[in-house]
Design a protein around this motif. Structure first.
Motif, mmCIF file in Angstrom:
data_model
loop_
_atom_site.group_PDB
_atom_site.id
_atom_site.type_symbol
_atom_site.label_atom_id
_atom_site.label_comp_id
_atom_site.label_asym_id
_atom_site.label_seq_id
_atom_site.Cartn_x
_atom_site.Cartn_y
_atom_site.Cartn_z
ATOM 1 N N ARG A 107 -41.704 -12.119 -34.678
ATOM 2 C CA ARG A 107 -43.123 -11.724 -34.415
ATOM 3 C C ARG A 107 -43.762 -12.103 -33.093
ATOM 4 N N ASP A 108 -44.569 -11.535 -32.538
ATOM 5 C CA ASP A 108 -45.418 -11.803 -31.655
ATOM 6 C C ASP A 108 -46.980 -12.181 -32.044
ATOM 7 N N LYS A 109 -47.305 -13.268 -32.109
ATOM 8 C CA LYS A 109 -48.712 -13.735 -32.290
ATOM 9 C C LYS A 109 -49.000 -14.884 -31.654
ATOM 10 N N LYS A 110 -49.969 -14.993 -30.917
ATOM 11 C CA LYS A 110 -50.344 -16.173 -30.300
ATOM 12 C C LYS A 110 -51.307 -17.190 -31.461
ATOM 13 N N ILE A 111 -50.781 -18.456 -31.584
ATOM 14 C CA ILE A 111 -51.357 -19.089 -32.389
ATOM 15 C C ILE A 111 -52.001 -20.422 -31.729
ATOM 16 N N GLY A 112 -52.866 -21.306 -32.198
ATOM 17 C CA GLY A 112 -53.470 -22.412 -31.818
ATOM 18 C C GLY A 112 -52.698 -23.717 -32.206
ATOM 19 N N ALA A 113 -52.408 -23.622 -33.123
ATOM 20 C CA ALA A 113 -51.608 -25.168 -33.830
ATOM 21 C C ALA A 113 -50.439 -24.790 -34.885
ATOM 22 N N ALA A 114 -49.575 -25.512 -34.819
ATOM 23 C CA ALA A 114 -48.321 -25.353 -35.762
ATOM 24 C C ALA A 114 -48.116 -26.934 -36.328
ATOM 25 N N ILE A 115 -47.150 -26.753 -37.325
ATOM 26 C CA ILE A 115 -46.292 -28.198 -37.725
ATOM 27 C C ILE A 115 -45.121 -27.825 -38.152
ATOM 28 N N SER A 116 -44.263 -29.042 -37.779
ATOM 29 C CA SER A 116 -42.755 -28.995 -37.976
ATOM 30 C C SER A 116 -42.589 -29.980 -39.214
ATOM 31 N N ASN A 117 -41.819 -29.503 -40.359
ATOM 32 C CA ASN A 117 -41.468 -30.218 -41.354
ATOM 33 C C ASN A 117 -39.974 -30.734 -41.484
ATOM 34 N N ALA A 118 -39.843 -32.147 -41.686
ATOM 35 C CA ALA A 118 -38.521 -32.593 -41.829
ATOM 36 C C ALA A 118 -38.573 -33.507 -43.167
ATOM 37 N N PHE A 119 -37.824 -33.398 -44.027
ATOM 38 C CA PHE A 119 -37.684 -34.114 -45.210
ATOM 39 C C PHE A 119 -36.128 -34.219 -45.751
ATOM 40 N N ALA A 120 -35.946 -35.630 -45.725
ATOM 41 C CA ALA A 120 -34.849 -36.153 -45.642
ATOM 42 C C ALA A 120 -34.436 -36.655 -47.075
ATOM 43 N N PHE A 121 -32.914 -36.958 -47.299
ATOM 44 C CA PHE A 121 -32.394 -37.493 -48.430
ATOM 45 C C PHE A 121 -32.935 -39.101 -48.228
ATOM 46 N N GLY A 122 -32.984 -39.590 -49.347
ATOM 47 C CA GLY A 122 -33.799 -40.734 -49.611
ATOM 48 C C GLY A 122 -35.504 -40.739 -49.607
ATOM 49 N N GLY A 123 -35.680 -39.536 -49.795
ATOM 50 C CA GLY A 123 -37.092 -39.155 -49.735
ATOM 51 C C GLY A 123 -38.025 -39.556 -48.506
ATOM 52 N N LEU A 124 -37.458 -39.530 -47.609
ATOM 53 C CA LEU A 124 -38.252 -39.786 -46.199
ATOM 54 C C LEU A 124 -38.587 -38.398 -45.496
ATOM 55 N N ASN A 125 -40.010 -38.509 -45.363
ATOM 56 C CA ASN A 125 -40.531 -37.387 -44.867
ATOM 57 C C ASN A 125 -41.410 -37.483 -43.622
ATOM 58 N N ALA A 126 -41.154 -36.592 -42.632
ATOM 59 C CA ALA A 126 -41.936 -36.894 -41.270
ATOM 60 C C ALA A 126 -42.339 -35.476 -40.768
ATOM 61 N N VAL A 127 -43.439 -35.589 -40.231
ATOM 62 C CA VAL A 127 -44.274 -34.126 -40.133
ATOM 63 C C VAL A 127 -44.811 -34.211 -38.571
ATOM 64 N N ILE A 128 -44.732 -33.427 -37.592
ATOM 65 C CA ILE A 128 -45.188 -33.348 -36.563
ATOM 66 C C ILE A 128 -46.256 -32.345 -36.320
ATOM 67 N N ALA A 129 -47.397 -32.579 -35.838
ATOM 68 C CA ALA A 129 -48.325 -31.484 -35.702
ATOM 69 C C ALA A 129 -48.565 -31.104 -34.005
ATOM 70 N N LEU A 130 -48.695 -29.849 -33.723
ATOM 71 C CA LEU A 130 -48.811 -29.397 -32.145
ATOM 72 C C LEU A 130 -49.898 -28.676 -32.057
ATOM 73 N N ARG A 131 -50.580 -28.681 -30.937
ATOM 74 C CA ARG A 131 -51.611 -27.760 -30.612
ATOM 75 C C ARG A 131 -51.516 -26.996 -29.198
ATOM 76 N N ALA A 132 -51.992 -26.132 -29.027
ATOM 77 C CA ALA A 132 -51.950 -25.297 -27.672
ATOM 78 C C ALA A 132 -52.765 -25.864 -26.818
ATOM 79 N N ILE A 133 -52.559 -25.894 -25.407
ATOM 80 C CA ILE A 133 -53.375 -26.615 -24.542
ATOM 81 C C ILE A 133 -53.711 -25.560 -23.420
#
Length: 402
Positions: free
Chosen positions: A376-402
């Motif tokens: 799709r073509d839709k400009k957004i202001g913020a996004a997050i990226s999820n990563a969930f690992a074996f061992g129950g380890l979770n890491a999430v990054i948040a990004l913002r347009a500038i």
């Protein structure tokens, strides 16, 4: 706390050998998953993956250098070269002394291990390559990137299974935020597509033999990929002072542990990571327009992640655009979060929302908008990226347009 921006990005993966070709493939909904091609593949039950075909290391590295590099290191070096070139930075003097590298990988030099185990146990040889240890160690890619680019600051590797890249990038961001380094090079690299790598994952019975279809009712497992993505994380004022092109801002990061099961995902741990990342970024849930999901294509992961997203975003969950680009490039394990960050940056800079391909049949347990099959073509202001690992380890990054 200093602000952190991205001023360079690079990648090699099954979709393309640079960022432009990768994003073009994502925009077209291209699949990089194909038949695997390596020694003893006929002995495997799973014969597909996001393999980089036609890669010629001799075109990039001297024979002497190749003796020092595993395939995952080669991928990391090429991606770092691209990212640093785009940033325009030259590392010398104090900048070189304070800039470092953090790379995520789960398997490290698994190709080297596979080749040398075969030599010893199958072929009966009594000697192995003299650089087996330096080639297979998890920090090899980080170390070689630091040596090639004269980076003498804090450098290390992170190995937390499928969350390795996000953890690595989060640690790099924190170093810049804290003022320890004005610039950090970070990302992830992985090359597990060899006989031993696939055979080990077959044992878990989470692999698909016919494709990766995240969130689709017909999904039946994950598909492995390989490659790398690397970014230049730079302190905002440092980037402004030199007139750098700024792609976007890394506004937040969080990591949690399920403290539960070694392989079964947990919605509580995932939702806590997302909530904390939004809080760290000073974002409200309805500020977010796109979520790059972990979305492995396994029955349990995708329904659990959907539940976690609903808990975090409430009514706004049904307004979100969510996709799993693993459907195109495969699951790069320790390198996956880095390649997926490219899709988040593209969403913020150009409005290209990468699709989840292979989606044919809705699943009542996965009832959100997964951007099925077509970008799709839709400009957004913020996004997050999820990563969930074996061992129950979770890491999430948040990004913002500038």
């Amino acid at each position: 706390m200093k602000r952190v921006v991205i001023t360079g990005q690079g990648t090699v993966n099954a979709l393309g050998m640079d960022v432009a070709s990768t994003l073009n493939a994502m925009a077209a909904g291209t699949s990089g998953i194909s038949n695997l091609d390596f020694e003893n593949v006929d002995r495997l039950n799973i014969k597909i993956g996001g393999q980089i075909h036609g890669f010629d290391p001799d075109a990039h590295f001297t024979r002497q250098k190749r003796g020092l590099y595993d395939r995952f290191t080669e991928f990391g070096l090429l991606a770092a070269d691209q990212a640093i070139a785009q940033s325009g930075l030259v590392f010398e003097g104090e900048l070189a002394e304070r800039t470092g590298v953090v790379m995520g990988t789960a398997g490290g030099g698994l190709q080297t291990q596979d080749e040398n185990y075969r030599a010893v146990y199958e072929q009966g040889k009594n000697r192995v390559h003299p650089f087996v240890v330096p080639r297979l160690m998890n920090n090899a890619a980080a170390s070689h990137i630091s040596m090639v680019h004269n980076l003498m600051g804090p450098s290390f590797a992170v190995a937390t299974a499928c969350a390795s890249s996000n953890h690595a990038m989060g640690q790099a961001v924190n170093l810049v935020r804290a003022g320890a380094s004005p610039v950090m090079i970070a990302g992830g690299s992985e090359s597990m597509l060899c006989f031993g790598g696939i055979k080990a994952w077959e044992g878990l019975r989470v692999m698909s033999g016919d494709g990766c279809r995240p969130f689709c009712a017909t999904r039946n497992g994950m598909v492995q990929g390989e490659g790398a993505a690397v970014f230049v994380f730079e302190e905002y004022e440092h980037a402004r002072a030199r007139g750098a092109e700024i792609l976007c801002e890394i506004s937040g990061f969080a990591m949690t542990s399920d403290a539960g099961d070694i392989v079964t995902p947990n919605a509580d741990g995932a939702q806590r990571a997302m909530r904390q990342a939004l809080k760290n970024a000073k974002l409200n849930p309805d500020d977010v327009g796109y979520v790059n999901a972990h979305g492995t294509g396994t029955t349990l992961n995708d329904s659990v992640e959907t539940t976690a997203i609903k808990r975090v975003f409430g009514d706004h969950a049904h307004q979100l655009m969510i996709s799993s680009t693993k459907s195109m490039h495969g699951h790069l394990i320790g390198g996956t979060g880095a390649v997926e960050l490219l899709a988040c940056i593209a969403a913020l800079t150009t409005g290209m929302i990468a699709p989840t391909i292979g989606f044919t049949t809705p699943d009542p347990a996965c009832d959100l908008d997964y951007v099925p099959n077509t970008a799709r073509d839709k400009k957004i202001g913020a996004a997050i990226s999820n990563a969930f690992a074996f061992g129950g380890l979770n890491a999430v990054i948040a990004l913002r347009a500038i």
